[in-house]
Design an enzyme around this catalytic site. Structure first.
Site, PDB file in Angstrom:
ATOM      1  N   ASN A  46       0.839  -1.198   0.000  1.00 36.30           N
ATOM      2  CA  ASN A  46       0.000   0.000   0.000  1.00 36.30           C
ATOM      3  C   ASN A  46       0.877   1.252   0.000  1.00 36.30           C
ATOM      4  O   ASN A  46       1.856   1.310   0.749  1.00 36.30           O
ATOM      5  CB  ASN A  46      -0.871  -0.037   1.267  1.00 36.30           C
ATOM      6  CG  ASN A  46      -2.007   0.964   1.281  1.00 36.30           C
ATOM      7  OD1 ASN A  46      -2.845   0.965   0.388  1.00 36.30           O
ATOM      8  ND2 ASN A  46      -2.051   1.805   2.318  1.00 36.30           N
ATOM      9  N   HIS A 106      -4.577   9.904  -1.948  1.00 39.88           N
ATOM     10  CA  HIS A 106      -4.759  11.165  -1.205  1.00 39.88           C
ATOM     11  C   HIS A 106      -4.427  12.307  -2.159  1.00 39.88           C
ATOM     12  O   HIS A 106      -3.297  12.782  -2.217  1.00 39.88           O
ATOM     13  CB  HIS A 106      -3.819  11.218   0.004  1.00 39.88           C
ATOM     14  CG  HIS A 106      -4.112  10.212   1.059  1.00 39.88           C
ATOM     15  ND1 HIS A 106      -5.281  10.209   1.783  1.00 39.88           N
ATOM     16  CD2 HIS A 106      -3.389   9.171   1.526  1.00 39.88           C
ATOM     17  CE1 HIS A 106      -5.255   9.214   2.652  1.00 39.88           C
ATOM     18  NE2 HIS A 106      -4.120   8.559   2.518  1.00 39.88           N
ATOM     19  N   ASP A 134      -9.198  10.376  -0.569  1.00 38.95           N
ATOM     20  CA  ASP A 134      -9.729  11.700  -0.206  1.00 38.95           C
ATOM     21  C   ASP A 134      -9.158  12.698  -1.197  1.00 38.95           C
ATOM     22  O   ASP A 134      -8.064  12.513  -1.729  1.00 38.95           O
ATOM     23  CB  ASP A 134      -9.481  12.091   1.266  1.00 38.95           C
ATOM     24  CG  ASP A 134      -8.039  11.997   1.730  1.00 38.95           C
ATOM     25  OD1 ASP A 134      -7.119  11.959   0.896  1.00 38.95           O
ATOM     26  OD2 ASP A 134      -7.833  11.980   2.949  1.00 38.95           O
ATOM     27  N   GLU A 146      -7.405   4.667   0.373  1.00 37.96           N
ATOM     28  CA  GLU A 146      -7.510   5.756   1.359  1.00 37.96           C
ATOM     29  C   GLU A 146      -7.974   7.039   0.678  1.00 37.96           C
ATOM     30  O   GLU A 146      -7.459   8.134   0.944  1.00 37.96           O
ATOM     31  CB  GLU A 146      -6.157   5.991   2.056  1.00 37.96           C
ATOM     32  CG  GLU A 146      -5.589   4.745   2.708  1.00 37.96           C
ATOM     33  CD  GLU A 146      -4.301   4.974   3.485  1.00 37.96           C
ATOM     34  OE1 GLU A 146      -3.914   6.140   3.720  1.00 37.96           O
ATOM     35  OE2 GLU A 146      -3.684   3.964   3.870  1.00 37.96           O
TER      36      GLU A 146
HETATM   37  C1  XIL Z   1      -3.401   8.694   9.309  1.00 40.74           C
HETATM   38  C2  XIL Z   1      -4.627   8.765  10.194  1.00 40.74           C
HETATM   39  O1  XIL Z   1      -5.732   9.139   9.416  1.00 40.74           O
HETATM   40  C3  XIL Z   1      -4.402   9.766  11.308  1.00 40.74           C
HETATM   41  O2  XIL Z   1      -5.463   9.693  12.259  1.00 40.74           O
HETATM   42  C4  XIL Z   1      -3.070   9.506  12.010  1.00 40.74           C
HETATM   43  O3  XIL Z   1      -2.825  10.540  12.942  1.00 40.74           O
HETATM   44  C5  XIL Z   1      -1.931   9.423  11.018  1.00 40.74           C
HETATM   45  O4  XIL Z   1      -2.228   8.437  10.043  1.00 40.74           O
HETATM   46  N1  XIL Z   1      -1.322   6.963   4.973  1.00 40.74           N
HETATM   47  C6  XIL Z   1      -1.746   5.874   5.711  1.00 40.74           C
HETATM   48  C7  XIL Z   1      -2.656   6.062   6.862  1.00 40.74           C
HETATM   49  O5  XIL Z   1      -1.434   4.728   5.360  1.00 40.74           O
HETATM   50  O6  XIL Z   1      -2.425   5.151   7.897  1.00 40.74           O
HETATM   51  C8  XIL Z   1      -2.576   7.477   7.401  1.00 40.74           C
HETATM   52  O7  XIL Z   1      -3.583   7.620   8.389  1.00 40.74           O
HETATM   53  C9  XIL Z   1      -2.733   8.489   6.284  1.00 40.74           C
HETATM   54  C10 XIL Z   1      -1.636   8.329   5.262  1.00 40.74           C
END
Ligand code: XIL
Length: 299
Positions: free
Chosen positions: A169, A206, A237, A235
């Site tokens: 990932n 992201h 957004d 993930e």
């Molecule tokens: C983020 C969480 O959303 C937050 O709550 C935490 O403080 C930090 O991590 N990549 C990832 C996730 O794989 O685990 C991360 O999540 C965001 C970026």
């Protein structure tokens, strides 16, 4: 279909979200999450610092809270994550060399034993490649144990639970022209050619103004899938939550038969790790945003 999960299921896919154990008492949050989604990723509760806060002493309290909530709502669970440079407990941050290598193996075995047979996916290794133009590995204490640490993590994971899908990932690997994308692609190709067990690649997605969505994301998903792995958007957004960009991402996954599903990184904007970007499908009051309607229509 009138929910994201039901709409994604029309093509055999799931639609998931990140869930925080600390919000399971918020009925506005659980009402939306319970209605819309079919897959859950614990946002922080299965990370290394949460599950092994002291070396050799595992704690699954929060992870199990999220897991149990998901199962009670008929959802599957994606484990996140077993080997990562970030959110390591202090004891692990201070390890190196063979002690760290063995601690990583013990961690994978300890956590996977607890969840054996219960999860759909595990993010075995998270974010191991460097940003920028090198296409190489990220420097970290894990990387300094030897370049084979990723392969060791996947082999350990397969032996620990042969029935869960094992994923790599990462973020900023959506743009096919990026060196980081090519670095991960080369690794997955090598793993498949040598029989290193890997089943899937997760594209965090992201997107923001510095790393925007590009239309070649579909090419990236197709090219990875052609290596013989499932792909997923893990993930998602999008800064500003453009309805058009959300639809484009949805259509990119739908165009690739091995793209198995979507996960958005939180429920409401106010739940987001970057809430200032208002990047999600529901506003802070739990109202559906234009991006929600756009995704539902595209599915
Ligand atoms: C983020 C969480 O959303 C937050 O709550 C935490 O403080 C930090 O991590 N990549 C990832 C996730 O794989 O685990 C991360 O999540 C965001 C970026």
């Amino acid at each position: 279909a009138s929910t994201l999960g039901a709409a994604a299921a029309q093509s055999g896919r799931y639609f998931g979200t990140a869930i925080s154990a600390g919000k399971l008492g918020d009925s506005a949050y659980t009402t939306i999450a319970g209605r819309e989604f079919t897959m859950v990723t614990p946002e922080n509760e299965m990370k290394i610092d949460a599950t092994e806060p002291q070396q050799g002493r595992f704690n699954f309290t929060a992870g199990d809270q999220v897991y149990n909530w998901a199962v009670q709502h008929g959802m599957q669970v994606r484990g996140h994550t077993l080997a990562w440079h970030s959110q390591q407990p202090g004891w692990m941050q201070s390890l190196s060399g063979s002690a760290l290598r063995q601690a990583m193996i013990n961690h994978i075995n300890g956590v996977m034993a607890h969840y054996k047979g219960k999860l759909a996916y595990w993010d075995v290794v998270n974010e191991a490649f460097a940003d920028g133009g090198s296409g190489g590995r990220r420097d970290s204490n894990l990387q300094r144990t030897g370049n084979d640490w990723i392969e060791v993590a996947f082999r350990t994971a397969r032996a620990a639970d042969p029935n869960v899908k094992l994923c790599y990932n990462d973020y900023n690997i959506e743009d096919w022209s990026a060196a980081k994308t090519q670095g991960v692609y080369t690794m997955v190709k090598d793993f498949k050619s040598r029989g290193v067990p890997i089943d899937c690649v997760g594209f965090q997605s992201h997107f923001n103004s510095g790393d925007p969505y590009k239309s070649n994301f579909r090419t990236t998903l197709q090219n990875f899938a052609a290596l013989g792995v499932d792909v997923a958007i893990t993930e998602l957004d999008i800064q500003g939550a453009s309805a058009t960009t959300y639809a484009n991402v949805t259509n990119d996954c739908l165009a690739v038969s091995r793209c198995v599903g979507f996960t958005v990184w939180g429920v409401r904007d106010s739940d987001s790790w970057r809430s200032g970007d208002t990047p999600l499908l529901f506003d802070g009051n739990g109202n559906k945003k234009p991006a929600y309607t756009s995704v539902l229509g595209a599915l």
